[in-house]
Write a protein that holds these residues in place. Structure first.
Motif, short mmCIF file in Angstrom:
data_model
loop_
_atom_site.label_atom_id
_atom_site.label_comp_id
_atom_site.label_asym_id
_atom_site.label_seq_id
_atom_site.Cartn_x
_atom_site.Cartn_y
_atom_site.Cartn_z
N SER A 16 -4.88 -3.36 15.05
CA SER A 16 -4.21 -4.48 14.39
C SER A 16 -2.79 -4.11 13.95
N VAL A 17 -2.58 -2.85 13.53
CA VAL A 17 -1.23 -2.38 13.19
C VAL A 17 -0.37 -2.39 14.44
N GLU A 18 -0.91 -1.85 15.52
CA GLU A 18 -0.18 -1.79 16.78
C GLU A 18 0.23 -3.19 17.26
N GLN A 19 -0.67 -4.14 17.20
CA GLN A 19 -0.37 -5.51 17.61
C GLN A 19 0.73 -6.11 16.74
N TYR A 20 0.68 -5.87 15.45
CA TYR A 20 1.71 -6.37 14.54
C TYR A 20 3.07 -5.77 14.88
N ILE A 21 3.14 -4.44 15.02
CA ILE A 21 4.40 -3.77 15.32
C ILE A 21 4.97 -4.28 16.65
N ARG A 22 4.12 -4.40 17.66
CA ARG A 22 4.59 -4.89 18.97
C ARG A 22 5.13 -6.32 18.88
N SER A 23 4.52 -7.16 18.05
CA SER A 23 4.97 -8.56 17.96
C SER A 23 6.21 -8.71 17.08
N GLU A 24 6.29 -7.98 15.97
CA GLU A 24 7.40 -8.13 15.04
C GLU A 24 8.59 -7.22 15.32
N PHE A 25 8.33 -6.10 15.99
CA PHE A 25 9.38 -5.12 16.30
C PHE A 25 9.24 -4.68 17.75
N PRO A 26 9.48 -5.58 18.70
CA PRO A 26 9.21 -5.31 20.12
C PRO A 26 9.99 -4.14 20.72
N SER A 27 11.11 -3.75 20.13
CA SER A 27 11.89 -2.65 20.69
C SER A 27 11.43 -1.28 20.18
N VAL A 28 10.48 -1.25 19.26
CA VAL A 28 10.02 0.01 18.66
C VAL A 28 9.06 0.73 19.59
N ASP A 29 9.21 2.03 19.70
CA ASP A 29 8.29 2.87 20.46
C ASP A 29 7.04 3.05 19.59
N ILE A 30 5.92 2.47 20.00
CA ILE A 30 4.70 2.49 19.19
C ILE A 30 4.18 3.90 18.96
N LYS A 31 4.33 4.77 19.96
CA LYS A 31 3.89 6.16 19.80
C LYS A 31 4.72 6.87 18.73
N GLU A 32 6.01 6.61 18.73
CA GLU A 32 6.90 7.20 17.73
C GLU A 32 6.56 6.68 16.33
N PHE A 33 6.25 5.38 16.24
CA PHE A 33 5.86 4.81 14.96
C PHE A 33 4.63 5.53 14.40
N PHE A 34 3.56 5.66 15.20
CA PHE A 34 2.35 6.31 14.71
C PHE A 34 2.53 7.81 14.49
N ALA A 35 3.49 8.41 15.18
CA ALA A 35 3.75 9.84 14.98
C ALA A 35 4.47 10.11 13.67
N SER A 36 5.02 9.06 13.04
CA SER A 36 5.77 9.25 11.81
C SER A 36 4.88 9.46 10.58
N PHE A 37 3.58 9.24 10.72
CA PHE A 37 2.63 9.45 9.63
C PHE A 37 1.28 9.80 10.24
N SER A 38 0.32 10.17 9.42
CA SER A 38 -1.01 10.52 9.92
C SER A 38 -1.97 9.36 9.75
N TRP A 39 -2.58 8.94 10.85
CA TRP A 39 -3.60 7.88 10.76
C TRP A 39 -4.88 8.46 10.18
N LYS A 40 -5.19 9.72 10.50
CA LYS A 40 -6.41 10.35 9.99
C LYS A 40 -6.18 10.86 8.58
N ILE A 41 -7.15 10.53 7.70
CA ILE A 41 -7.06 10.95 6.30
C ILE A 41 -8.30 11.78 5.98
N PRO A 42 -8.11 13.07 5.64
CA PRO A 42 -9.26 13.93 5.33
C PRO A 42 -9.89 13.61 3.98
#
Length: 127
Positions: free
Chosen positions: A93-119
């Motif tokens: 759902s995050v990926e779909q939002y980013i792709r629709s609202e910020f189409p020029s953003v590299d989605i891999k780079e976006f997710f690499a900017s923080f950790s999706w996994k939380i210990p």
């Protein structure tokens, strides 16, 4: 069990690998958190994205994977971006939002900017 006596769900009785301190590939310190914990920004949500000062927030639920990471994690938009959508309960759902609202953003780079996994502190022995 959590402090409010609600059961904590773990997807397997297997123990985690014993690592209590870790970093992701971008060098973010991934500190373990408690059930139902929340926070803002790094390492578990974007910081200053897409503009400086934008504060994304995160929250975890109760279910924990055998590897020691929360299965349920939520991401909340910065205040200025809130509208019809305020929160996301899945990476897709995050990926779909980013792709629709910020189409020029590299989605891999976006997710690499923080950790999706939380210990989790629970399986890390930090309770």
């Amino acid at each position: 069990m959590s402090s409010n006596n609600d059961p904590v769900e773990i997807d397997s009785p297997a123990a985690c690998n014993g690592d209590t301190l870790s970093t992701n590939k971008n060098g973010l310190y991934l500190y373990p958190v408690s059930v139902n914990a929340s926070g803002e920004g790094l390492p578990y949500a974007p910081a200053d994205w897409p503009n400086p000062g934008d504060k994304w927030a995160w929250k975890v639920g109760k279910r924990i994977a055998a590897a020691g990471y929360f299965l349920d994690r939520y991401l909340y938009l910065p205040q200025r971006l809130r509208g019809k959508r305020n929160a996301f309960a899945s990476r897709l759902s995050v990926e779909q939002y980013i792709r629709s609202e910020f189409p020029s953003v590299d989605i891999k780079e976006f997710f690499a900017s923080f950790s999706w996994k939380i210990p989790s502190k629970l399986l890390q022995g930090w309770i």
